[in-house]
Design a protein around this motif. Structure first.
Motif, mmCIF file in Angstrom:
data_model
loop_
_atom_site.group_PDB
_atom_site.id
_atom_site.type_symbol
_atom_site.label_atom_id
_atom_site.label_comp_id
_atom_site.label_asym_id
_atom_site.label_seq_id
_atom_site.Cartn_x
_atom_site.Cartn_y
_atom_site.Cartn_z
ATOM 1 N N ALA A 1 0.817 -1.215 0.000
ATOM 2 C CA ALA A 1 0.000 0.000 0.000
ATOM 3 C C ALA A 1 0.849 1.262 0.000
ATOM 4 O O ALA A 1 0.372 2.340 -0.393
ATOM 5 N N LEU A 2 2.110 1.156 0.429
ATOM 6 C CA LEU A 2 2.980 2.337 0.466
ATOM 7 C C LEU A 2 3.256 2.886 -0.929
ATOM 8 O O LEU A 2 3.685 4.042 -1.071
ATOM 9 N N ALA A 3 3.010 2.082 -1.941
ATOM 10 C CA ALA A 3 3.245 2.536 -3.313
ATOM 11 C C ALA A 3 2.089 3.379 -3.856
ATOM 12 O O ALA A 3 2.189 3.912 -4.967
ATOM 13 N N PHE A 4 1.025 3.517 -3.093
ATOM 14 C CA PHE A 4 -0.162 4.232 -3.558
ATOM 15 C C PHE A 4 -0.364 5.523 -2.757
ATOM 16 O O PHE A 4 -0.020 5.594 -1.581
ATOM 17 N N ARG A 5 -0.933 6.527 -3.402
ATOM 18 C CA ARG A 5 -1.210 7.792 -2.706
ATOM 19 C C ARG A 5 -2.333 7.613 -1.695
ATOM 20 O O ARG A 5 -2.262 8.122 -0.591
ATOM 21 N N ARG A 6 -3.372 6.916 -2.091
ATOM 22 C CA ARG A 6 -4.490 6.662 -1.186
ATOM 23 C C ARG A 6 -4.188 5.352 -0.451
ATOM 24 O O ARG A 6 -4.606 4.277 -0.848
ATOM 25 N N ARG A 7 -3.437 5.507 0.594
ATOM 26 C CA ARG A 7 -2.810 4.354 1.237
ATOM 27 C C ARG A 7 -3.829 3.406 1.884
ATOM 28 O O ARG A 7 -3.746 2.199 1.727
ATOM 29 N N PHE A 8 -4.793 3.943 2.597
ATOM 30 C CA PHE A 8 -5.698 3.065 3.343
ATOM 31 C C PHE A 8 -6.650 2.295 2.435
ATOM 32 O O PHE A 8 -6.861 1.096 2.652
ATOM 33 N N PRO A 9 -7.237 2.943 1.401
ATOM 34 C CA PRO A 9 -8.026 2.133 0.466
ATOM 35 C C PRO A 9 -7.176 1.075 -0.233
ATOM 36 O O PRO A 9 -7.647 -0.054 -0.462
#
Length: 247
Positions: A27-35
């Motif tokens: 998830a760290l690779a995404f801007r919207r981490r929690f979704p």
């Protein structure tokens, strides 16, 4: 410092769920981490159920009539995996209890993770090979059995013994008193008939090797058997649940 925080989250998720830390790293690779974490965790969750049988583990039922998880949280955290033989023992025991006492629901607590022996399942000292399982006690109110209900919202820490502890204070130990949580628990009473019946069924099962219950409760329920043992003073108390394991 940000990466330190991510490291802490990774360790906590790994200790709690075994595979959740991997979903967090992805998830760290995404801007919207929690979704992103929620989506990746769902993928990991489904993959675990598909691949665990390859490693000799199967999931206990999350929902059911005679046997089910005490809380969906145990399933969501992937702590309900055991070897196939143990699942059969749990199912047979629950069906036996339901036959002897119609309407009985047997609730499972911690079992094991989907992969790898000797991977620790905190806060347990064991539960690292899929051959151990905790069962919740049965409870009643005003003499009436309450199916699928426990005093504690997680099934653990609703201790029945209130007198002086026979074990001397020791460190390190997991024999926590959890006195602060006791007043917050539901006003229910321990149901000894069903609990004793299940202990006797497990004791008579040749597939079962050990059962842990506090000695005072063993005496009170008259369920003495060579398989029913005291877990020791450094392990967690067992006057809130039944622990059993295969031979």
């Amino acid at each position: 410092m940000r990466w330190v925080g991510h490291g802490v989250v990774f360790v906590l998720l790994t200790l709690l769920t075994q595979l959740g830390g991997l979903a967090w790293l992805g998830a760290l690779a995404f801007r919207r981490r929690f979704p992103a974490f929620a989506g990746l965790y769902a993928v990991v969750f489904l993959a675990a159920h598909l691949l665990a049988p390859t490693y000799g583990r199967v999931a206990l039922p999350c929902f059911g009539d005679a046997l089910r998880s005490q809380s969906p949280a145990y399933c969501l955290m992937m702590r309900n995996f055991v070897v196939p033989e143990l699942r059969h023992v749990a199912q047979d025991t629950a069906q036996n209890a339901n036959a002897a006492f119609p309407g009985t629901v047997t609730l499972t607590l911690d079992g094991g993770f989907p992969f790898w022996d000797e991977f620790p399942m905190l806060p347990h000292l064991s539960h690292d090979d899929g051959e151990k399982l905790d069962l919740a006690f049965y409870y009643q109110r005003d003499g009436e059995y309450l199916p699928g209900t426990t005093r504690s919202p997680i099934g653990f820490w609703a201790f029945e013994l209130t007198g002086p502890d026979a074990c001397p204070p020791a460190f390190p130990t997991m024999r926590w008193g959890m006195s602060w949580i006791q007043p917050l628990l539901r006003d229910l009473r321990f149901e000894p008939e069903r609990t004793a019946h299940v202990i006797r069924v497990l004791s008579a099962d040749p597939r079962v090797g050990k059962i842990f219950v506090e000695p005072e409760l063993v005496t009170a329920m008259s369920v003495q058997h060579e398989k029913v043992r005291f877990q020791g003073c450094r392990a967690a108390r067992h006057d809130d649940h039944i622990h059993f394991q295969l031979k």
